[in-house]
Design a protein around this motif. Sequence first.
Motif, PDB file in Angstrom:
ATOM      1  N   ILE A   6       0.862  -1.181   0.000  1.00  0.00           N
ATOM      2  CA  ILE A   6       0.000   0.000   0.000  1.00  0.00           C
ATOM      3  C   ILE A   6       0.895   1.227   0.000  1.00  0.00           C
ATOM      4  CG2 ILE A   6      -1.742   1.323   1.249  1.00  0.00           C
ATOM      5  CD1 ILE A   6      -2.753  -1.305   2.424  1.00  0.00           C
ATOM      6  N   LEU A   7       0.847   1.973  -1.081  1.00  0.00           N
ATOM      7  CA  LEU A   7       1.543   3.248  -1.192  1.00  0.00           C
ATOM      8  C   LEU A   7       0.606   4.292  -0.598  1.00  0.00           C
ATOM      9  CD1 LEU A   7       4.059   4.679  -2.400  1.00  0.00           C
ATOM     10  CD2 LEU A   7       2.787   4.838  -4.550  1.00  0.00           C
ATOM     11  N   PRO A   8       0.893   4.811   0.602  1.00  0.00           N
ATOM     12  CA  PRO A   8      -0.117   5.582   1.329  1.00  0.00           C
ATOM     13  C   PRO A   8      -0.229   7.038   0.891  1.00  0.00           C
ATOM     14  CG  PRO A   8       1.844   5.413   2.658  1.00  0.00           C
ATOM     15  CD  PRO A   8       2.120   4.633   1.396  1.00  0.00           C
ATOM     16  N   VAL A   9      -0.308   7.226  -0.424  1.00  0.00           N
ATOM     17  CA  VAL A   9      -0.453   8.564  -0.993  1.00  0.00           C
ATOM     18  C   VAL A   9      -1.445   8.489  -2.148  1.00  0.00           C
ATOM     19  CG1 VAL A   9       1.884   9.275  -0.356  1.00  0.00           C
ATOM     20  CG2 VAL A   9       1.482   8.233  -2.596  1.00  0.00           C
ATOM     21  N   ASP A  12      -0.823   7.787  -8.913  1.00  0.00           N
ATOM     22  CA  ASP A  12      -0.196   6.541  -9.341  1.00  0.00           C
ATOM     23  C   ASP A  12       1.238   6.713  -9.828  1.00  0.00           C
ATOM     24  OD1 ASP A  12      -2.619   5.335  -8.818  1.00  0.00           O
ATOM     25  OD2 ASP A  12      -3.329   5.497 -10.898  1.00  0.00           O
ATOM     26  N   GLY A  13       1.808   7.902  -9.628  1.00  0.00           N
ATOM     27  CA  GLY A  13       3.110   8.190 -10.208  1.00  0.00           C
ATOM     28  C   GLY A  13       4.253   7.328  -9.702  1.00  0.00           C
ATOM     29  N   PHE A  14       4.154   6.829  -8.465  1.00  0.00           N
ATOM     30  CA  PHE A  14       5.250   6.055  -7.886  1.00  0.00           C
ATOM     31  C   PHE A  14       5.020   4.550  -7.934  1.00  0.00           C
ATOM     32  CE2 PHE A  14       5.508  10.174  -5.625  1.00  0.00           C
ATOM     33  CZ  PHE A  14       6.822  10.501  -5.911  1.00  0.00           C
ATOM     34  N   ILE A  15       3.860   4.122  -8.422  1.00  0.00           N
ATOM     35  CA  ILE A  15       3.494   2.711  -8.294  1.00  0.00           C
ATOM     36  C   ILE A  15       4.507   1.785  -8.969  1.00  0.00           C
ATOM     37  CG2 ILE A  15       1.846   0.980  -9.122  1.00  0.00           C
ATOM     38  CD1 ILE A  15      -0.398   2.698  -8.171  1.00  0.00           C
ATOM     39  N   GLU A  16       4.864   2.056 -10.204  1.00  0.00           N
ATOM     40  CA  GLU A  16       5.765   1.141 -10.909  1.00  0.00           C
ATOM     41  C   GLU A  16       7.162   1.158 -10.311  1.00  0.00           C
ATOM     42  OE1 GLU A  16       4.883  -1.214 -12.940  1.00  0.00           O
ATOM     43  OE2 GLU A  16       2.848  -0.476 -12.608  1.00  0.00           O
ATOM     44  N   HIS A  17       7.620   2.322  -9.857  1.00  0.00           N
ATOM     45  CA  HIS A  17       8.932   2.415  -9.216  1.00  0.00           C
ATOM     46  C   HIS A  17       8.952   1.566  -7.947  1.00  0.00           C
ATOM     47  CE1 HIS A  17      12.480   5.284  -8.050  1.00  0.00           C
ATOM     48  NE2 HIS A  17      12.860   4.035  -8.206  1.00  0.00           N
ATOM     49  N   VAL A  18       7.904   1.682  -7.155  1.00  0.00           N
ATOM     50  CA  VAL A  18       7.811   0.904  -5.920  1.00  0.00           C
ATOM     51  C   VAL A  18       7.699  -0.584  -6.231  1.00  0.00           C
ATOM     52  CG1 VAL A  18       6.332   0.413  -3.925  1.00  0.00           C
ATOM     53  CG2 VAL A  18       6.864   2.782  -4.548  1.00  0.00           C
ATOM     54  N   ARG A  19       6.894  -0.937  -7.228  1.00  0.00           N
ATOM     55  CA  ARG A  19       6.744  -2.342  -7.603  1.00  0.00           C
ATOM     56  C   ARG A  19       8.095  -2.953  -7.994  1.00  0.00           C
ATOM     57  NH1 ARG A  19       2.144  -4.349  -9.558  1.00  0.00           N
ATOM     58  NH2 ARG A  19       1.565  -2.344 -10.477  1.00  0.00           N
ATOM     59  N   THR A  20       8.851  -2.220  -8.798  1.00  0.00           N
ATOM     60  CA  THR A  20      10.159  -2.720  -9.236  1.00  0.00           C
ATOM     61  C   THR A  20      11.088  -2.956  -8.048  1.00  0.00           C
ATOM     62  OG1 THR A  20       9.971  -1.602 -11.370  1.00  0.00           O
ATOM     63  CG2 THR A  20      12.183  -2.191 -10.643  1.00  0.00           C
ATOM     64  N   VAL A  32       3.574  -9.747  -6.104  1.00  0.00           N
ATOM     65  CA  VAL A  32       3.527  -8.400  -5.544  1.00  0.00           C
ATOM     66  C   VAL A  32       2.449  -7.593  -6.254  1.00  0.00           C
ATOM     67  CG1 VAL A  32       4.785  -6.241  -5.202  1.00  0.00           C
ATOM     68  CG2 VAL A  32       5.972  -8.438  -4.930  1.00  0.00           C
ATOM     69  N   SER A  33       1.540  -7.019  -5.477  1.00  0.00           N
ATOM     70  CA  SER A  33       0.583  -6.067  -6.036  1.00  0.00           C
ATOM     71  C   SER A  33       0.724  -4.754  -5.282  1.00  0.00           C
ATOM     72  CB  SER A  33      -0.861  -6.598  -5.934  1.00  0.00           C
ATOM     73  OG  SER A  33      -1.217  -6.886  -4.598  1.00  0.00           O
ATOM     74  N   VAL A  34       0.614  -3.641  -5.997  1.00  0.00           N
ATOM     75  CA  VAL A  34       0.832  -2.314  -5.416  1.00  0.00           C
ATOM     76  C   VAL A  34      -0.385  -1.447  -5.687  1.00  0.00           C
ATOM     77  CG1 VAL A  34       2.368  -0.319  -5.283  1.00  0.00           C
ATOM     78  CG2 VAL A  34       3.300  -2.563  -5.904  1.00  0.00           C
ATOM     79  N   VAL A  35      -0.872  -0.778  -4.635  1.00  0.00           N
ATOM     80  CA  VAL A  35      -2.004   0.137  -4.782  1.00  0.00           C
ATOM     81  C   VAL A  35      -1.695   1.439  -4.066  1.00  0.00           C
ATOM     82  CG1 VAL A  35      -3.714  -1.701  -5.009  1.00  0.00           C
ATOM     83  CG2 VAL A  35      -3.175  -0.795  -2.736  1.00  0.00           C
ATOM     84  N   SER A  36      -2.239   2.537  -4.562  1.00  0.00           N
ATOM     85  CA  SER A  36      -2.159   3.825  -3.871  1.00  0.00           C
ATOM     86  C   SER A  36      -3.523   4.110  -3.244  1.00  0.00           C
ATOM     87  CB  SER A  36      -1.734   4.929  -4.842  1.00  0.00           C
ATOM     88  OG  SER A  36      -2.632   5.013  -5.929  1.00  0.00           O
ATOM     89  N   LEU A  37      -3.718   5.328  -2.743  1.00  0.00           N
ATOM     90  CA  LEU A  37      -4.949   5.658  -2.029  1.00  0.00           C
ATOM     91  C   LEU A  37      -5.924   6.433  -2.905  1.00  0.00           C
ATOM     92  CD1 LEU A  37      -3.591   6.833   1.451  1.00  0.00           C
ATOM     93  CD2 LEU A  37      -4.005   4.507   0.620  1.00  0.00           C
ATOM     94  N   GLY A  40      -6.411  10.934   0.504  1.00  0.00           N
ATOM     95  CA  GLY A  40      -5.239  11.110   1.350  1.00  0.00           C
ATOM     96  C   GLY A  40      -4.436  12.319   0.907  1.00  0.00           C
ATOM     97  N   THR A  41      -3.112  12.202   0.915  1.00  0.00           N
ATOM     98  CA  THR A  41      -2.227  13.302   0.552  1.00  0.00           C
ATOM     99  C   THR A  41      -1.188  12.824  -0.453  1.00  0.00           C
ATOM    100  OG1 THR A  41      -0.655  12.806   2.337  1.00  0.00           O
ATOM    101  CG2 THR A  41      -2.480  14.281   2.871  1.00  0.00           C
ATOM    102  N   ALA A  42      -0.463  13.777  -1.047  1.00  0.00           N
ATOM    103  CA  ALA A  42       0.540  13.445  -2.058  1.00  0.00           C
ATOM    104  C   ALA A  42       1.806  12.857  -1.447  1.00  0.00           C
ATOM    105  CB  ALA A  42       0.890  14.682  -2.884  1.00  0.00           C
ATOM    106  N   SER A  43       2.052  13.134  -0.167  1.00  0.00           N
ATOM    107  CA  SER A  43       3.183  12.565   0.554  1.00  0.00           C
ATOM    108  C   SER A  43       2.890  12.698   2.043  1.00  0.00           C
ATOM    109  CB  SER A  43       4.504  13.268   0.199  1.00  0.00           C
ATOM    110  OG  SER A  43       4.477  14.627   0.612  1.00  0.00           O
ATOM    111  N   ILE A  44       3.646  11.962   2.862  1.00  0.00           N
ATOM    112  CA  ILE A  44       3.459  12.031   4.311  1.00  0.00           C
ATOM    113  C   ILE A  44       4.717  12.616   4.934  1.00  0.00           C
ATOM    114  CG2 ILE A  44       3.071  10.722   6.434  1.00  0.00           C
ATOM    115  CD1 ILE A  44       1.427   8.747   4.832  1.00  0.00           C
ATOM    116  N   GLU A  45       4.575  13.860   5.417  1.00  0.00           N
ATOM    117  CA  GLU A  45       5.719  14.561   6.001  1.00  0.00           C
ATOM    118  C   GLU A  45       5.342  15.289   7.295  1.00  0.00           C
ATOM    119  OE1 GLU A  45       8.092  15.641   1.851  1.00  0.00           O
ATOM    120  OE2 GLU A  45       6.407  16.880   2.492  1.00  0.00           O
TER     121      GLU A  45
END
Length: 240
Positions: A6-9, A12-20, A32-37, A40-45
């Motif tokens: 779970i990409l908590p943002v 979908d811009g980071f999904i393939e990078h994270v999957r790789t 491996v399966s990858v999903v975003s939200l 939520g927000t664009a990043s967690i800071e």
Amino acid sequence: MHLRVILPVIGDGFIEHVRTEVEAWALPTTTVSVVSLARGTASIESEYDEALSAPGILDRIEECAVDGVDGVFITCFGDPGVHAAREIIDAPVVGGFEPAVLTALSLGEKVGIITVLPNVLPMIRGLARRYDVDNRIGTIRVVDIPVLGLDGDDGILLDRLEEQAVSAIEAGEADVIILGCTGMLGVADALKARLAGRGFVVPVVDPTAAAVTWIESSVRMGLTPSRLTYMAPPAKARNL
């Protein structure tokens, strides 16, 4: 074994990078399966970002339970939603902080964490106190690059990581380095090599690698969250 990331943002811009990156660390037999939200927000800071991301994370956790996944990685060093998720799914769930720190504690006496921005320092200190490991964390430092800036020039990130790591080691504050953001993808080996070139044979823990291998080990051992700690939420009306 099916590992859901779970990409908590939002987006979908980071999904393939994270999957790789996750597939590079996972066993060949792991799917491996990858999903975003969806919300939520664009990043967690910040704590604010983390609070806003929690409902979207838990939506995805409910989907994981329906899909029967074997383990879940919420890919953020702040461990957003992790403990709530463990209450509603019978599968191992981790974020970036816990597996990285527990791995690092087996490799050296003092741990140094290098993260993104000063904004996240209170969050990381709070996690250290929650997990009762604050006495083993010698320093928490920043590279002063926002999460959304980490997909730029790796050379700049590596230069700043090296600067902070060397400073921490020379000050006697760390003999193990943890990358304090799961967005710092693919740089752990390069940082380790740079440190070795300066005479420091020091482990560098990648939080994504630690999380993926931790989940796979838990699944292989048949381990799931304890229902003495992570009790199912009482039935009641909830406005979702």
